[in-house]
Design an enzyme around this catalytic site. Structure first.
Site, PDB file in Angstrom:
ATOM      1  N   ARG A 120       0.735  -1.232   0.171  1.00 42.24           N
ATOM      2  CA  ARG A 120      -0.117  -0.058   0.125  1.00 42.24           C
ATOM      3  C   ARG A 120       0.780   1.240  -0.122  1.00 42.24           C
ATOM      4  O   ARG A 120       0.991   2.135   0.837  1.00 42.24           O
ATOM      5  CB  ARG A 120      -0.950  -0.036   1.115  1.00 42.24           C
ATOM      6  N   GLN A 125      -1.071   2.409  -5.361  1.00 41.80           N
ATOM      7  CA  GLN A 125      -2.458   2.793  -5.341  1.00 41.80           C
ATOM      8  C   GLN A 125      -3.382   2.362  -6.419  1.00 41.80           C
ATOM      9  O   GLN A 125      -4.291   1.863  -6.261  1.00 41.80           O
ATOM     10  CB  GLN A 125      -2.442   4.225  -5.037  1.00 41.80           C
ATOM     11  N   ASP A 128      -4.586  -1.166  -6.284  1.00 43.43           N
ATOM     12  CA  ASP A 128      -4.959  -1.581  -5.088  1.00 43.43           C
ATOM     13  C   ASP A 128      -6.519  -2.134  -4.696  1.00 43.43           C
ATOM     14  O   ASP A 128      -7.260  -1.327  -4.724  1.00 43.43           O
ATOM     15  CB  ASP A 128      -4.864  -0.574  -3.852  1.00 43.43           C
ATOM     16  N   SER A 131      -8.694  -1.430  -1.805  1.00 37.65           N
ATOM     17  CA  SER A 131      -9.244   0.036  -1.834  1.00 37.65           C
ATOM     18  C   SER A 131     -10.411  -0.031  -2.710  1.00 37.65           C
ATOM     19  O   SER A 131     -11.456   0.617  -2.266  1.00 37.65           O
ATOM     20  CB  SER A 131      -8.213   1.094  -2.196  1.00 37.65           C
ATOM     21  N   TYR A 226      -1.667   0.552   9.014  1.00 39.76           N
ATOM     22  CA  TYR A 226      -2.717  -0.360   9.439  1.00 39.76           C
ATOM     23  C   TYR A 226      -3.117  -0.041  10.874  1.00 39.76           C
ATOM     24  O   TYR A 226      -1.903   0.364  11.741  1.00 39.76           O
ATOM     25  CB  TYR A 226      -2.213  -1.728   9.272  1.00 39.76           C
TER      26      TYR A 226
HETATM   27  P1  NAD Z   1      -8.833  -1.771   7.205  1.00 35.93           P
HETATM   28  O1  NAD Z   1      -9.894  -2.211   6.323  1.00 35.93           O
HETATM   29  O2  NAD Z   1      -7.625  -2.742   7.571  1.00 35.93           O
HETATM   30  O3  NAD Z   1      -9.338  -1.335   8.620  1.00 35.93           O
HETATM   31  C1  NAD Z   1     -10.607  -0.359   8.544  1.00 35.93           C
HETATM   32  C2  NAD Z   1     -10.196   0.436   9.611  1.00 35.93           C
HETATM   33  O4  NAD Z   1     -10.565   0.091  10.892  1.00 35.93           O
HETATM   34  C3  NAD Z   1      -9.082   1.117   9.684  1.00 35.93           C
HETATM   35  O5  NAD Z   1      -9.073   2.586   9.565  1.00 35.93           O
HETATM   36  C4  NAD Z   1      -8.527   0.869  11.244  1.00 35.93           C
HETATM   37  O6  NAD Z   1      -7.564   1.922  11.744  1.00 35.93           O
HETATM   38  C5  NAD Z   1      -9.790   0.799  11.925  1.00 35.93           C
HETATM   39  N1  NAD Z   1      -9.807  -0.076  12.950  1.00 35.93           N
HETATM   40  C6  NAD Z   1      -9.058  -1.368  13.297  1.00 35.93           C
HETATM   41  N2  NAD Z   1      -9.004  -1.885  14.639  1.00 35.93           N
HETATM   42  C7  NAD Z   1      -9.964  -0.700  15.260  1.00 35.93           C
HETATM   43  C8  NAD Z   1     -10.624  -0.744  16.375  1.00 35.93           C
HETATM   44  N3  NAD Z   1     -10.549  -1.546  17.321  1.00 35.93           N
HETATM   45  N4  NAD Z   1     -11.318   0.434  16.504  1.00 35.93           N
HETATM   46  C9  NAD Z   1     -11.849   1.196  15.870  1.00 35.93           C
HETATM   47  N5  NAD Z   1     -10.978   1.462  14.596  1.00 35.93           N
HETATM   48  C10 NAD Z   1     -10.270   0.304  14.201  1.00 35.93           C
HETATM   49  O7  NAD Z   1      -8.325  -0.573   6.579  1.00 35.93           O
HETATM   50  P2  NAD Z   1      -8.085  -0.192   5.298  1.00 35.93           P
HETATM   51  O8  NAD Z   1      -8.973   0.638   4.598  1.00 35.93           O
HETATM   52  O9  NAD Z   1      -7.455  -1.430   4.253  1.00 35.93           O
HETATM   53  O10 NAD Z   1      -6.712   1.089   5.247  1.00 35.93           O
HETATM   54  C11 NAD Z   1      -5.684   0.732   6.095  1.00 35.93           C
HETATM   55  C12 NAD Z   1      -4.722   1.712   5.949  1.00 35.93           C
HETATM   56  O11 NAD Z   1      -4.077   1.818   4.567  1.00 35.93           O
HETATM   57  C13 NAD Z   1      -4.983   3.082   6.130  1.00 35.93           C
HETATM   58  O12 NAD Z   1      -3.849   3.950   6.878  1.00 35.93           O
HETATM   59  C14 NAD Z   1      -5.036   3.793   4.774  1.00 35.93           C
HETATM   60  O13 NAD Z   1      -5.000   5.122   4.566  1.00 35.93           O
HETATM   61  C15 NAD Z   1      -3.896   2.941   4.178  1.00 35.93           C
HETATM   62  N6  NAD Z   1      -4.007   2.792   2.489  1.00 35.93           N
HETATM   63  C16 NAD Z   1      -3.124   3.250   1.815  1.00 35.93           C
HETATM   64  C17 NAD Z   1      -3.177   3.028   0.532  1.00 35.93           C
HETATM   65  C18 NAD Z   1      -2.075   3.681  -0.427  1.00 35.93           C
HETATM   66  O14 NAD Z   1      -1.298   4.118  -0.096  1.00 35.93           O
HETATM   67  N7  NAD Z   1      -1.978   2.626  -1.583  1.00 35.93           N
HETATM   68  C19 NAD Z   1      -4.174   2.464   0.139  1.00 35.93           C
HETATM   69  C20 NAD Z   1      -5.626   2.207   0.757  1.00 35.93           C
HETATM   70  C21 NAD Z   1      -5.246   2.312   2.054  1.00 35.93           C
END
Ligand code: NAD
Length: 373
Positions: A120, A125, A128, A131, A226
């Site tokens: 990620r 991006q 992904d 996403s 994460y």
């Molecule tokens: P995810 O599906 O792994 O989790 C969803 C959300 O749940 C996250 O924001 C996480 O912090 C939250 N969470 C986990 N445990 C929790 C708890 N106990 N209480 C409340 N919330 C909780 O998340 P995602 O959508 O896959 O994104 C994860 C990370 O990856 C983020 O930082 C996102 O910005 C990043 N990301 C980066 C890229 C990239 O640069 N290519 C693309 C997508 C996402």
């Protein structure tokens, strides 16, 4: 090189690639063969694949002749056994929860890439799939909640009286959660949000949500953005805060996940018992256990007049755009491994190629998956 597109089985409506991306592959001098009716459930008939330059074939021929096989859900059983060592599999293996299958693919000596392992990073991006598919899940979660609710989402002032806007609580503000906030706000709901990553606070605010902060969350920079497992003390504090806010909410959307692990339980049975009659819970974390203690994946429950929908396959309910986005992600990845004149160019020095590779040379290649195995 020949790339094959397989039809999905077992109730999946998406297809790994729509005809528009087949045309883009043909432009890279690749031959594309497509299993008959592969795109039918995503409203992409065979003739559109042919117009894009693809050739329609039987499943047996696609399995036999493709140098790269594309699919969303990985092959299993007898079909997997027939795949030859020189063929490459690209699918979503969900490896942390499918270790037996991963071992089988590794033991068969196959090279496989799992699209859910794309690093990620900024460069990753456009590939992904987590996403792109989470965007759909977040959007559909809110639409389904609106359909299940007995109340309006927006505020209404009418001759028949004033209707208050619905209160929505969103647990987790990753890609799905942020999309859920945006969709809920467009429909006029009042939105509150919990996440353990305080970094997301500004994004929540900019979308019009209210971020509820619980002090003492563990944020680990080494986790690559994460969330990580939280301390017992924090969990207790968070549980109480979520309990208090859930009791006042009409809708709760659960999206909290921890990469590669079971989802955290954030809504206890006692909380659901205290919620308003008619309240709706949509649990997107259902396939990894759910954020609500009562969730059952793939089921709509009525628990003491609170409806709980456990659903992990919303993208399949919106198959055209889900396949469009998925196919674009896969095409962008293929672009990395297709060389000049349409030949294969696997460069394991590239962090995206290496980071997405699941198995190779008779073993598990991905470090984190190998650790778990
Ligand atoms: P995810 O599906 O792994 O989790 C969803 C959300 O749940 C996250 O924001 C996480 O912090 C939250 N969470 C986990 N445990 C929790 C708890 N106990 N209480 C409340 N919330 C909780 O998340 P995602 O959508 O896959 O994104 C994860 C990370 O990856 C983020 O930082 C996102 O910005 C990043 N990301 C980066 C890229 C990239 O640069 N290519 C693309 C997508 C996402």
């Amino acid at each position: 090189m020949k790339i094959g597109i397989l039809k999905e089985t077992s109730g999946e409506n998406r297809v790994v690639m729509l005809p528009e991306m087949v045309k883009a592959l043909v432009d890279l001098k690749v031959d594309v063969i497509v299993e008959k009716n592969a795109g039918l459930n995503a409203y992409a008939p065979d003739r559109q694949y042919e117009e894009a330059g693809g050739k329609i074939e039987s499943r047996a021929r696609v399995l036999d002749e493709s140098e790269i096989l594309l699919m969303i859900h990985p092959l299993k059983g007898a079909e997997l056994k027939k795949i030859k060592k020189e063929q490459i599999l690209i699918a979503v293996f969900n490896p942390f929860f499918n270790m037996d299958l991963v071992r089988q693919v590794a033991d068969a000596g196959l090279i496989s890439f799992s699209m859910d392992l794309i690093p990620r990073t900024t460069r990753g991006q456009t590939m992904d799939i987590l996403s792109s598919q989470s965007t759909i899940a977040g959007y559909k979660a809110v639409l389904n909640a609106a359909n299940l609710s007995g109340e309006f989402l927006p505020m209404f002032m009418s001759a028949a009286g004033t209707i208050k806007p619905a209160k929505m609580l969103i647990l987790g503000a990753g890609v799905a959660g942020l999309q859920a906030i945006a969709t809920a706000r467009k429909l006029g709901a009042v939105v509150e949000v919990f996440d353990v990553r305080t970094a997301v606070k500004e994004e929540v605010k900019s979308l019009g949500g209210k971020f509820i902060e619980v002090e003492g969350a563990t944020d680990d920079a080494a986790a690559g953005g994460y969330a990580v497992e939280q301390s017992e003390e924090f969990k207790k504090k968070q549980q109480q805060a979520i309990h208090d806010h859930a009791l006042k909410s009409d809708i709760v959307i659960c999206t909290a996940q921890i990469f590669g692990r079971k989802a955290p339980i954030l809504l206890k049975k006692e909380t659901v018992e205290g919620m308003k009659p008619g309240a709706v819970i949509i649990d997107l974390a259902a396939s990894t256990g759910g954020n609500c203690e009562l969730t059952k994946d793939g089921e709509l429950l009525d628990y003491k007049q609170v409806r709980i929908l456990g659903k992990s396959d919303f993208p399949s309910d919106m198959p055209t755009d889900a396949s469009r986005m998925f196919g674009k992600n896969v095409f962008n990845f293929l672009n990395l491994i297709i060389g000049e004149e349409g030949g294969l160019n696997l460069n394991f020095e590239d962090e995206l190629v290496a980071g997405t590779c699941l198995t190779k040379e008779g073993g598990i290649y991905h470090e984190k998956v190998k650790e778990l195995a």
